[in-house]
Design an enzyme around this catalytic site. Sequence first.
Site, PDB file in Angstrom:
ATOM      1  N   CYS A 177       0.818  -1.226   0.000  1.00  0.00           N
ATOM      2  CA  CYS A 177       0.000   0.000   0.000  1.00  0.00           C
ATOM      3  C   CYS A 177       0.849   1.272   0.000  1.00  0.00           C
ATOM      4  CB  CYS A 177      -0.940   0.016   1.199  1.00  0.00           C
ATOM      5  SG  CYS A 177      -2.292  -1.132   1.003  1.00  0.00           S
TER       6      CYS A 177
HETATM    7  N1  COA Z   1     -20.438  -8.972   7.409  1.00  0.00           N
HETATM    8  C1  COA Z   1     -20.975  -9.031   8.632  1.00  0.00           C
HETATM    9  N2  COA Z   1     -20.265  -9.242   9.739  1.00  0.00           N
HETATM   10  C2  COA Z   1     -18.952  -9.433   9.596  1.00  0.00           C
HETATM   11  C3  COA Z   1     -18.322  -9.397   8.355  1.00  0.00           C
HETATM   12  C4  COA Z   1     -19.119  -9.158   7.225  1.00  0.00           C
HETATM   13  N3  COA Z   1     -18.603  -9.091   5.984  1.00  0.00           N
HETATM   14  N4  COA Z   1     -16.999  -9.609   8.516  1.00  0.00           N
HETATM   15  C5  COA Z   1     -16.803  -9.777   9.844  1.00  0.00           C
HETATM   16  N5  COA Z   1     -17.981  -9.693  10.497  1.00  0.00           N
HETATM   17  C6  COA Z   1     -18.222  -9.832  11.936  1.00  0.00           C
HETATM   18  C7  COA Z   1     -17.227 -10.764  12.583  1.00  0.00           C
HETATM   19  O1  COA Z   1     -17.662 -12.084  12.486  1.00  0.00           O
HETATM   20  C8  COA Z   1     -17.215 -10.259  14.006  1.00  0.00           C
HETATM   21  O2  COA Z   1     -18.304 -10.775  14.690  1.00  0.00           O
HETATM   22  P1  COA Z   1     -18.181 -11.176  16.239  1.00  0.00           P
HETATM   23  O3  COA Z   1     -17.864  -9.891  16.953  1.00  0.00           O
HETATM   24  O4  COA Z   1     -19.522 -11.735  16.521  1.00  0.00           O
HETATM   25  O5  COA Z   1     -17.046 -12.164  16.297  1.00  0.00           O
HETATM   26  C9  COA Z   1     -17.449  -8.753  13.850  1.00  0.00           C
HETATM   27  O6  COA Z   1     -18.032  -8.559  12.559  1.00  0.00           O
HETATM   28  C10 COA Z   1     -16.192  -7.947  13.945  1.00  0.00           C
HETATM   29  O7  COA Z   1     -15.221  -8.516  13.038  1.00  0.00           O
HETATM   30  P2  COA Z   1     -13.810  -7.934  12.849  1.00  0.00           P
HETATM   31  O8  COA Z   1     -13.112  -8.617  11.720  1.00  0.00           O
HETATM   32  O9  COA Z   1     -13.102  -7.932  14.154  1.00  0.00           O
HETATM   33  O10 COA Z   1     -14.217  -6.467  12.375  1.00  0.00           O
HETATM   34  P3  COA Z   1     -13.564  -5.058  12.621  1.00  0.00           P
HETATM   35  O11 COA Z   1     -14.531  -4.224  13.304  1.00  0.00           O
HETATM   36  O12 COA Z   1     -12.180  -5.168  13.152  1.00  0.00           O
HETATM   37  O13 COA Z   1     -13.444  -4.522  11.123  1.00  0.00           O
HETATM   38  C11 COA Z   1     -11.843  -4.358   9.345  1.00  0.00           C
HETATM   39  C12 COA Z   1     -12.759  -5.255  10.152  1.00  0.00           C
HETATM   40  C13 COA Z   1     -10.990  -5.226   8.425  1.00  0.00           C
HETATM   41  C14 COA Z   1     -12.667  -3.413   8.483  1.00  0.00           C
HETATM   42  C15 COA Z   1     -10.952  -3.517  10.289  1.00  0.00           C
HETATM   43  O14 COA Z   1     -10.312  -4.370  11.224  1.00  0.00           O
HETATM   44  C16 COA Z   1      -9.901  -2.742   9.582  1.00  0.00           C
HETATM   45  O15 COA Z   1     -10.158  -1.897   8.765  1.00  0.00           O
HETATM   46  N6  COA Z   1      -8.614  -2.961   9.875  1.00  0.00           N
HETATM   47  C17 COA Z   1      -7.546  -2.310   9.180  1.00  0.00           C
HETATM   48  C18 COA Z   1      -7.507  -2.866   7.825  1.00  0.00           C
HETATM   49  C19 COA Z   1      -6.448  -2.270   6.954  1.00  0.00           C
HETATM   50  O16 COA Z   1      -6.210  -1.111   6.936  1.00  0.00           O
HETATM   51  N7  COA Z   1      -5.789  -3.103   6.211  1.00  0.00           N
HETATM   52  C20 COA Z   1      -4.801  -2.641   5.342  1.00  0.00           C
HETATM   53  C21 COA Z   1      -5.021  -3.302   4.066  1.00  0.00           C
HETATM   54  S1  COA Z   1      -3.917  -2.592   2.940  1.00  0.00           S
END
Ligand code: COA
Length: 377
Positions: A159
Amino acid sequence: MEPTHKPVISSTGLFTPDESISNAELVESFNAYVAKFNADNQADIEAGEVEPLQPSSVEFIEKASGIKSRHVIAKAPVLDIECMAPRWPERSNDEPSIMAEIGVKAARQALERAGREAKDVDAVLCAASNMQRPYPAMAIEIQQALGIEGFGFDMNVACSSATFGIQTAADYIRAGNAKSVLVVSPEITSGHLNWRDRDSHFIFGDVATAVLVEDASLAPADHWEILGTKLKTVFSNNIRNNFGFLNRAHPETADAPDKLFVQEGRKVFKEVVPMVAQMIADEAQRLSIEPQSLRRLWLHQANAGMNRLIAQRVLGHEASEDESPTVLDTYGNTSSAGSIIAFHLHSEDLVAGDTGIICSFGAGYSAGTVFVRKVRT
Ligand code: COA
């Protein structure tokens, strides 16, 4: 002593694919895949041998990421539950490759906006998260298509590829080795995204950007002085992609999901936000710039929550859309191109003397800052 050669950003270019997938379309397709998987595996699921898949949701995606839609080069195959991957006809070696093609479109716009002809450009860097092939370099194909003499090479810092490319180009200018360098970032992230993975299927989109970095002596009347650039890398497995040419040494795992983008999203969030906020503060101090005086932050576009926190730590207050614009809603995460799209679309209104920062962060971990000041001569 003042350096003789001062690097500036003369212009930028942007290519946006026509097709776009809304969250509603994406989730409808994903959930159809989930329903089919669970129906096909009903007996094993009931026997406790297979875990049922869980559906995705539009509300979760928007709340967790700020993404509402994303552009892609090929929409139909991504949404087709039998495919869920990009598809287009393979091209012969005599045709332009797809990465070069979209990179050239963004590059042409950057050249036009600077009033620059290809013959005046000395080098092309193709800086992106993924390369379509190992060689010949994508940059050399782009160079040839544009009719540029000199040299080109590819660089991949996930990135942060574009900001690392800008510093590399700026260093060529500072050293007097080039006067005009194109940094092209064709990001076809639909190719590395696992569209069947609920945790990440909504994240990425396709795009191409270009940044023309030049010596101030060549710059058009309107340009951006590069006040300072800073790069940082810290090894982490929290964002990883094991695809590579040595996968053929292990044919039994060649198609495993780790050969696509995988991440520990929460850890990334927690570890990268403080690292980047500190990096910006340190660099601002080195350049004697008061962080609160920054007129605009063009941050990497991965997640609206991360950007909100980083901007708040830098500015000392919650940033407005004007101070830290987002393009996540319509573009999604476009890897290294994200902060460049934000800069391209949201910089025209700034006036001479305004200072801002282009900042990227992502896999590696890698992070890059480019402090710029608007100049109108
Ligand atoms: N739809 C519905 N629910 C979902 C889901 C989806 N597509 N994906 C995950 N969930 C659920 C999970 O099962 C979890 O449920 P639980 O609490 O019952 O276990 C809950 O949502 C939270 O999941 P989690 O993966 O911990 O979500 P989050 O709030 O951390 O958000 C990201 C996920 C990836 C958006 C976030 O962590 C993020 O942006 N991180 C940084 C990513 C980044 O910048 N990456 C760089 C890439 S270059």
